[in-house]
Scaffold this motif. Sequence first.
Motif, PDB file in Angstrom:
ATOM      1  N   ALA A  47       0.845  -1.198   0.000  1.00  0.00           N
ATOM      2  CA  ALA A  47       0.000   0.000   0.000  1.00  0.00           C
ATOM      3  C   ALA A  47       0.879   1.247   0.000  1.00  0.00           C
ATOM      4  CB  ALA A  47      -0.924  -0.005   1.221  1.00  0.00           C
TER       5      ALA A  47
ATOM      6  N   SER B  35     -10.465   3.911   1.585  1.00  0.00           N
ATOM      7  CA  SER B  35     -10.453   2.615   0.923  1.00  0.00           C
ATOM      8  C   SER B  35     -11.822   1.961   1.086  1.00  0.00           C
ATOM      9  CB  SER B  35      -9.315   1.745   1.460  1.00  0.00           C
ATOM     10  OG  SER B  35      -9.198   0.573   0.669  1.00  0.00           O
TER      11      SER B  35
ATOM     12  N   GLU C  94      -9.972  -3.647   3.502  1.00  0.00           N
ATOM     13  CA  GLU C  94      -8.663  -3.006   3.588  1.00  0.00           C
ATOM     14  C   GLU C  94      -8.324  -2.714   5.050  1.00  0.00           C
ATOM     15  OE1 GLU C  94      -6.492  -2.322   1.103  1.00  0.00           O
ATOM     16  OE2 GLU C  94      -5.079  -1.594   2.589  1.00  0.00           O
ATOM     17  N   ARG C  95      -7.132  -3.120   5.466  1.00  0.00           N
ATOM     18  CA  ARG C  95      -6.749  -2.900   6.859  1.00  0.00           C
ATOM     19  C   ARG C  95      -5.547  -1.971   7.003  1.00  0.00           C
ATOM     20  NH1 ARG C  95     -10.924  -3.815   7.239  1.00  0.00           N
ATOM     21  NH2 ARG C  95     -12.075  -5.564   8.113  1.00  0.00           N
ATOM     22  N   ASN C  96      -5.052  -1.464   5.863  1.00  0.00           N
ATOM     23  CA  ASN C  96      -3.879  -0.597   5.936  1.00  0.00           C
ATOM     24  C   ASN C  96      -4.338   0.844   6.004  1.00  0.00           C
ATOM     25  OD1 ASN C  96      -2.073  -2.909   5.544  1.00  0.00           O
ATOM     26  ND2 ASN C  96      -3.111  -2.987   3.570  1.00  0.00           N
ATOM     27  N   ASP C  97      -4.827   1.206   7.194  1.00  0.00           N
ATOM     28  CA  ASP C  97      -5.411   2.521   7.339  1.00  0.00           C
ATOM     29  C   ASP C  97      -4.332   3.598   7.392  1.00  0.00           C
ATOM     30  OD1 ASP C  97      -4.587   2.000  10.108  1.00  0.00           O
ATOM     31  OD2 ASP C  97      -6.448   0.849  10.207  1.00  0.00           O
TER      32      ASP C  97
ATOM     33  N   LEU D 229     -13.545   4.104   5.372  1.00  0.00           N
ATOM     34  CA  LEU D 229     -13.656   2.872   4.601  1.00  0.00           C
ATOM     35  C   LEU D 229     -15.089   2.787   4.073  1.00  0.00           C
ATOM     36  CD1 LEU D 229     -11.762   0.360   4.154  1.00  0.00           C
ATOM     37  CD2 LEU D 229     -12.872  -0.645   6.149  1.00  0.00           C
TER      38      LEU D 229
ATOM     39  N   TYR E 132      -7.065   3.709  -2.232  1.00  0.00           N
ATOM     40  CA  TYR E 132      -6.112   2.624  -2.481  1.00  0.00           C
ATOM     41  C   TYR E 132      -6.629   1.300  -1.948  1.00  0.00           C
ATOM     42  CZ  TYR E 132      -5.321   3.535   2.420  1.00  0.00           C
ATOM     43  OH  TYR E 132      -5.536   3.713   3.757  1.00  0.00           O
ATOM     44  N   ARG E 133      -5.948   0.253  -2.356  1.00  0.00           N
ATOM     45  CA  ARG E 133      -6.235  -1.088  -1.882  1.00  0.00           C
ATOM     46  C   ARG E 133      -4.955  -1.887  -2.042  1.00  0.00           C
ATOM     47  NH1 ARG E 133      -7.837  -4.814   0.824  1.00  0.00           N
ATOM     48  NH2 ARG E 133      -9.462  -6.330   0.347  1.00  0.00           N
TER      49      ARG E 133
ATOM     50  N   MET F 225      -3.278  -5.926  -1.135  1.00  0.00           N
ATOM     51  CA  MET F 225      -3.500  -7.275  -0.624  1.00  0.00           C
ATOM     52  C   MET F 225      -2.218  -8.080  -0.780  1.00  0.00           C
ATOM     53  SD  MET F 225      -7.326  -8.190  -2.052  1.00  0.00           S
ATOM     54  CE  MET F 225      -6.754  -8.928  -3.551  1.00  0.00           C
TER      55      MET F 225
ATOM     56  N   GLY G 161      -0.451  -3.719  -4.762  1.00  0.00           N
ATOM     57  CA  GLY G 161      -1.031  -2.506  -4.196  1.00  0.00           C
ATOM     58  C   GLY G 161      -1.392  -1.585  -5.342  1.00  0.00           C
TER      59      GLY G 161
ATOM     60  N   HIS H 151      -8.871  -6.684  -5.872  1.00  0.00           N
ATOM     61  CA  HIS H 151     -10.190  -6.230  -5.457  1.00  0.00           C
ATOM     62  C   HIS H 151     -10.697  -5.108  -6.358  1.00  0.00           C
ATOM     63  CE1 HIS H 151     -12.669  -6.592  -1.483  1.00  0.00           C
ATOM     64  NE2 HIS H 151     -13.307  -7.019  -2.553  1.00  0.00           N
TER      65      HIS H 151
END
Lengths: 389, 144
Positions: free
Chosen positions: A34, A57, A61-64, A82, A112-113, A115, A217, A341
Amino acid sequence: MVNTMLRGTTAVVGVSDTPWYKRGTSGEPALKLALRAIVSAAEDAGIDPSEIDGFVSYGSERNDGQRMMPALGTKELRFGALVWTHGGGIPGALGLAALAIVTGQADVVAVYRAMSEYRGRRLRVDVAQDDTSPQHLVNGLDSPAQLCALRSMRLIEAEGVPARTLRDMALASYHHAKRNPRAIGRDTELDAETYEESRWVSEPYHLFDCSRENDAGSAVILVSADRAKDLRQKPAYLLGAPMGAAAGWGLREESGNPYWSAGFQGVADRLWADTGYGPGDVDVAQIYENMTGMGVSALIEHGFCTPASAGEFVTFDNLIAPNGGLPINTSGGNLAEGFIHGMSLVGEAVRQIRGTSTNQVPGATLSLMTGGPGDPVVSTALLADAAAL
Amino acid sequence: MEYEFHAHRITGGIGADDRFWESLEEGEFRLPRCADCKRWMWPAHFRCGQCGSWEQLWEPVEMSGRIYSWTRAHYAFDRTKERAEDVPYVVVVAELPGADGARVVGALAGPDSGVRCGVEVRGHIDPPSTKSKGYPAVRWSVVD
Ligand SMILES: [Zn+2]
């Protein structure tokens, strides 16, 4: 009436994807991917990453932003959110970023996204967010491929849309991937015969109808239209990005109508109303195809064709750049460029406005990007060159 | 009564359908109706969006209808690995006239050659099993 607050008041000015990796092989956790995507999207825009003050996002998505700000040198984080629920939220994330900008909540927003299976969960599980109903799991339905297959089967058997339309969507994506050096599927020679002979995943879907997750990313940068004028890249103005679900939709499991819908009932109508354009005006489209059949449903719901005329409209020749009536998924899309995604479809929609796609549609001024189909809430966006404002 | 599925709880979905699974374990097929306006409320939810009632009646429904849609699954994904040996298996969405067209998912029992949208199906209830993840399940079969 067009939405004057949002129509053309913001623009995408930076885009970037990391390279595409087969899932689990990037060697980097999602947060680092990311960061890479955001930093290089900012460089693409000519903006210092420390100036990014908004982070938006969708899905799981967990990459805040708060976790990335030390690495970005963020001067001040002013906005972060989110968008629900899965891939349906992408264009809505652009819309939310635009709302933050026009209301003065943030100046430079990254959407962004990222994974990665490296030190992460199985991407398939990550994307599904463990929210699959027992009504499905108990009966042997797990994957979105299976749930979408039910909808596409109805589209084919009850609405009479030829199954061939699914194949032609897949062929168009793989055709475009051949010219995209970054595409995961660039060396896959897909023709009608290979498609038909490929194994079934869940009928009516063959292997080539289904997207598969990658480590990667992907990020874009939005700013106000005023600021966009002075930056390095040709701005791709956001004309509209409605999200939603019509009455009788939302969490309806198998009871929504029409059953074959990708969820754009009402949402697509609002896109045209908000932007003052219609399907006939669109030059190029990135159609989120988690599975091809849902992309066909999305085309129908956006008014490009009807169930009755889908067989004529959704043909390989009509879907390919540069001369098709509606070139779609010109980077190879989720199927053949890579699946993160759906996020990379935004970058390709922007490149078409800039004139830098590897499958460029000459003079493209209106570029559509539709969000993850079949999600209980979906969204869709129209981007434009200055000439179409 | 002790219900087996409670010990295997699947946390996805909104969790308003406990009574559905309990009924199946009791050997009955019941679907929810709004207690006030009598609208069929399927999939189950907590409040009737039409009249505002929080009460539901779970009424027996005849397990008879038509295939609304279907798929033949050729791959057992992660969370349905229990069915790996059944691949390919058919899953049916049946539309039930006895509950205003409510659609209920179930795996297909018996031969699948006649499966097509619109075909008549009848259902029966399977007790909890590993295959159905510790839940009871509805199985549909094509009516000849
Ligand atoms: Zn009611």
